[in-house]
Design a protein around this motif. Structure first.
Motif, PDB file in Angstrom:
ATOM      1  N   ALA A 148       0.754  -1.343   0.082  1.00  0.00           N
ATOM      2  CA  ALA A 148      -0.006  -0.138   0.139  1.00  0.00           C
ATOM      3  C   ALA A 148       0.851   1.310  -0.002  1.00  0.00           C
ATOM      4  O   ALA A 148       0.637   2.323  -0.782  1.00  0.00           O
ATOM      5  CB  ALA A 148      -0.833  -0.057   1.166  1.00  0.00           C
ATOM      6  N   THR A 149       2.071   1.267   0.498  1.00  0.00           N
ATOM      7  CA  THR A 149       2.932   2.381   0.939  1.00  0.00           C
ATOM      8  C   THR A 149       3.363   2.622  -0.597  1.00  0.00           C
ATOM      9  O   THR A 149       3.583   4.002  -1.038  1.00  0.00           O
ATOM     10  CB  THR A 149       4.023   1.993   1.657  1.00  0.00           C
ATOM     11  OG1 THR A 149       3.581   1.823   2.954  1.00  0.00           O
ATOM     12  CG2 THR A 149       4.816   3.253   1.864  1.00  0.00           C
ATOM     13  N   ALA A 150       3.917   1.680  -1.198  1.00  0.00           N
ATOM     14  CA  ALA A 150       4.480   1.957  -2.463  1.00  0.00           C
ATOM     15  C   ALA A 150       3.408   2.391  -3.605  1.00  0.00           C
ATOM     16  O   ALA A 150       3.710   3.106  -4.461  1.00  0.00           O
ATOM     17  CB  ALA A 150       4.976   0.668  -3.291  1.00  0.00           C
ATOM     18  N   LYS A 151       2.068   2.026  -3.562  1.00  0.00           N
ATOM     19  CA  LYS A 151       1.190   2.449  -4.507  1.00  0.00           C
ATOM     20  C   LYS A 151       0.750   3.839  -4.225  1.00  0.00           C
ATOM     21  O   LYS A 151       0.588   4.717  -4.932  1.00  0.00           O
ATOM     22  CB  LYS A 151      -0.236   1.579  -4.292  1.00  0.00           C
ATOM     23  CG  LYS A 151       0.045   0.102  -5.091  1.00  0.00           C
ATOM     24  CD  LYS A 151      -1.130  -0.640  -5.302  1.00  0.00           C
ATOM     25  CE  LYS A 151      -1.278  -1.400  -3.917  1.00  0.00           C
ATOM     26  NZ  LYS A 151      -2.470  -2.368  -3.990  1.00  0.00           N
ATOM     27  N   GLY A 152       0.720   4.308  -2.736  1.00  0.00           N
ATOM     28  CA  GLY A 152       0.526   5.494  -2.428  1.00  0.00           C
ATOM     29  C   GLY A 152       1.385   6.517  -2.888  1.00  0.00           C
ATOM     30  O   GLY A 152       1.269   7.487  -3.172  1.00  0.00           O
ATOM     31  N   GLU A 153       2.624   6.210  -2.548  1.00  0.00           N
ATOM     32  CA  GLU A 153       3.774   6.855  -3.086  1.00  0.00           C
ATOM     33  C   GLU A 153       3.700   7.219  -4.573  1.00  0.00           C
ATOM     34  O   GLU A 153       3.949   8.323  -5.058  1.00  0.00           O
ATOM     35  CB  GLU A 153       5.321   6.063  -2.760  1.00  0.00           C
ATOM     36  CG  GLU A 153       5.385   6.305  -1.347  1.00  0.00           C
ATOM     37  CD  GLU A 153       5.675   7.723  -0.930  1.00  0.00           C
ATOM     38  OE1 GLU A 153       6.129   8.727  -1.599  1.00  0.00           O
ATOM     39  OE2 GLU A 153       5.316   8.028   0.299  1.00  0.00           O
ATOM     40  N   LEU A 154       3.127   6.067  -5.616  1.00  0.00           N
ATOM     41  CA  LEU A 154       3.174   6.578  -6.973  1.00  0.00           C
ATOM     42  C   LEU A 154       1.857   7.155  -6.959  1.00  0.00           C
ATOM     43  O   LEU A 154       2.249   8.139  -7.885  1.00  0.00           O
ATOM     44  CB  LEU A 154       2.635   4.866  -7.669  1.00  0.00           C
ATOM     45  CG  LEU A 154       2.302   4.849  -9.024  1.00  0.00           C
ATOM     46  CD1 LEU A 154       3.732   5.652  -9.848  1.00  0.00           C
ATOM     47  CD2 LEU A 154       1.740   3.657  -9.435  1.00  0.00           C
ATOM     48  N   VAL A 155       1.013   7.215  -6.462  1.00  0.00           N
ATOM     49  CA  VAL A 155      -0.254   8.297  -6.674  1.00  0.00           C
ATOM     50  C   VAL A 155       0.350   9.464  -6.245  1.00  0.00           C
ATOM     51  O   VAL A 155       0.056  10.691  -7.097  1.00  0.00           O
ATOM     52  CB  VAL A 155      -1.556   7.966  -5.618  1.00  0.00           C
ATOM     53  CG1 VAL A 155      -2.372   9.005  -5.672  1.00  0.00           C
ATOM     54  CG2 VAL A 155      -2.095   6.726  -6.008  1.00  0.00           C
ATOM     55  N   LYS A 156       1.260   9.869  -5.424  1.00  0.00           N
ATOM     56  CA  LYS A 156       1.742  11.278  -5.106  1.00  0.00           C
ATOM     57  C   LYS A 156       2.729  11.538  -6.235  1.00  0.00           C
ATOM     58  O   LYS A 156       2.774  12.850  -6.489  1.00  0.00           O
ATOM     59  CB  LYS A 156       2.604  11.019  -3.717  1.00  0.00           C
ATOM     60  CG  LYS A 156       1.677  11.023  -2.504  1.00  0.00           C
ATOM     61  CD  LYS A 156       2.495  10.800  -1.105  1.00  0.00           C
ATOM     62  CE  LYS A 156       1.410  10.996  -0.018  1.00  0.00           C
ATOM     63  NZ  LYS A 156       2.140  10.635   1.225  1.00  0.00           N
ATOM     64  N   ARG A 157       3.466  10.755  -6.565  1.00  0.00           N
ATOM     65  CA  ARG A 157       4.519  11.297  -7.942  1.00  0.00           C
ATOM     66  C   ARG A 157       3.701  11.471  -8.841  1.00  0.00           C
ATOM     67  O   ARG A 157       3.826  12.406  -9.761  1.00  0.00           O
ATOM     68  CB  ARG A 157       5.350  10.097  -8.139  1.00  0.00           C
ATOM     69  CG  ARG A 157       6.411   9.769  -6.846  1.00  0.00           C
ATOM     70  CD  ARG A 157       7.571   8.920  -7.651  1.00  0.00           C
ATOM     71  NE  ARG A 157       6.988   7.632  -8.295  1.00  0.00           N
ATOM     72  CZ  ARG A 157       7.057   6.546  -7.567  1.00  0.00           C
ATOM     73  NH1 ARG A 157       7.122   6.487  -6.316  1.00  0.00           N
ATOM     74  NH2 ARG A 157       6.556   5.282  -8.318  1.00  0.00           N
ATOM     75  N   LEU A 158       2.281  11.086  -9.144  1.00  0.00           N
ATOM     76  CA  LEU A 158       1.731  11.185 -10.396  1.00  0.00           C
ATOM     77  C   LEU A 158       0.900  12.465 -10.262  1.00  0.00           C
ATOM     78  O   LEU A 158       0.761  13.396 -11.182  1.00  0.00           O
ATOM     79  CB  LEU A 158       0.577  10.116 -10.621  1.00  0.00           C
ATOM     80  CG  LEU A 158       1.124   8.746 -11.350  1.00  0.00           C
ATOM     81  CD1 LEU A 158       0.067   7.650 -10.858  1.00  0.00           C
ATOM     82  CD2 LEU A 158       1.643   8.845 -12.650  1.00  0.00           C
TER      83      LEU A 158
END
Length: 271
Positions: A148-158
């Protein structure tokens, strides 16, 4: 949705509205707290059954909420969840769904108070269209093997710096806690929730070319007269429609595209 669940959700929404009208509550923190409770209850069938047990007193269930979450979430979130467990729910999962929607609604109220609700509605719609058009992106955001942390970070980068903070947090919530639904479905649900804040409906408009602001205004006014409520337009451009306009409002479809008329003509000739 049963009448008991509908009434309980409505009561929770009213308590949240009253809370945000009378205090300077941190809505982002409130939404995060409610989302954290959602995660705990989603993982524990026995706990949510206990908290929705109709044979147990409301006070007893509220006391259990206090014992479990006191000191871990803010007082406002604790009070809202305690009020919700005092209500009646058709099935235990309805309580979890209700708390999650309340978390999203806290973000939507925050966007409204910041004068950014229209932008958040549009950003949710646009992000949904981007996801639908990119298999690679959708796979990355819904990868069951990713944390979940990795996917949340991806959203932030996007989205960081490109979308409103409320949009970023709403999308991150859907990605990190999907709870068995599609990402596109969750985005549509949150878009409807945002529209409901202003008692308006969402119309998905598909055209061959972009509409001008004047055209959007005229179409919105026409649809508002048709449905008797304000209408928020989500406009999607698809050259395949050739010309005209296709409008979807809930289950209703108003078809006025050239492509559809040609299909009708072809079927008539074939018949």
């Amino acid at each position: 949705m049963s009448s008991a669940t509908r009434q309980s959700n409505a009561a929770a929404r009213e308590r949240l509205e009253a809370l945000t009208d009378s205090t300077s509550v941190d809505l982002a923190a409130l939404g995060a707290d409610l989302l954290a409770v959602t995660g705990v209850l989603d993982r524990s069938v026995s706990l949510r059954r206990t908290l929705t047990d109709p044979a147990a007193s409301g006070q007893r269930k509220a006391d259990l909420v206090g014992a479990l979450f006191g000191g871990k979430i803010g007082a406002e979130a604790l009070d809202l969840v305690a009020g919700m467990v005092r209500s009646r729910w058709a099935v235990s999962r309805d309580l979890v769904d209700g708390i999650e929607v309340l978390a999203a609604y806290a973000e939507i109220i925050g966007a409204d108070k910041a004068g950014a609700l229209d932008e958040v509605e549009d950003e949710l719609f646009r992000f949904g269209r981007v996801v639908a058009s990119s298999t690679e992106l959708r796979s990355a955001l819904t990868d069951g093997a990713a944390t979940a942390t990795a996917k949340g970070e991806l959203v932030k980068r996007l989205l960081d710096g490109k979308a409103k903070p409320q949009t970023v947090r709403l999308v991150a919530a859907l990605v990190t806690q999907p709870r068995g639904r599609s990402l596109e479905g969750g985005l549509e649900e949150y878009s409807r929730l945002a529209a409901g804040r202003r008692e308006r409906v969402v119309a998905l408009v598909t055209t061959a070319v972009p509409l001008s602001d004047a055209q959007k205004e005229r179409l919105g006014a026409s649809l508002a007269r048709l449905v008797g409520r304000q209408v928020h337009l989500n406009v999607d451009v698809d050259p395949a429609v050739l010309g005209g306009v296709r409008v979807e409002i809930g289950d209703e479809i108003i078809e006025g595209t050239i492509a559809n008329r040609l299909d009708g003509a072809r079927q008539g000739l074939a018949g």
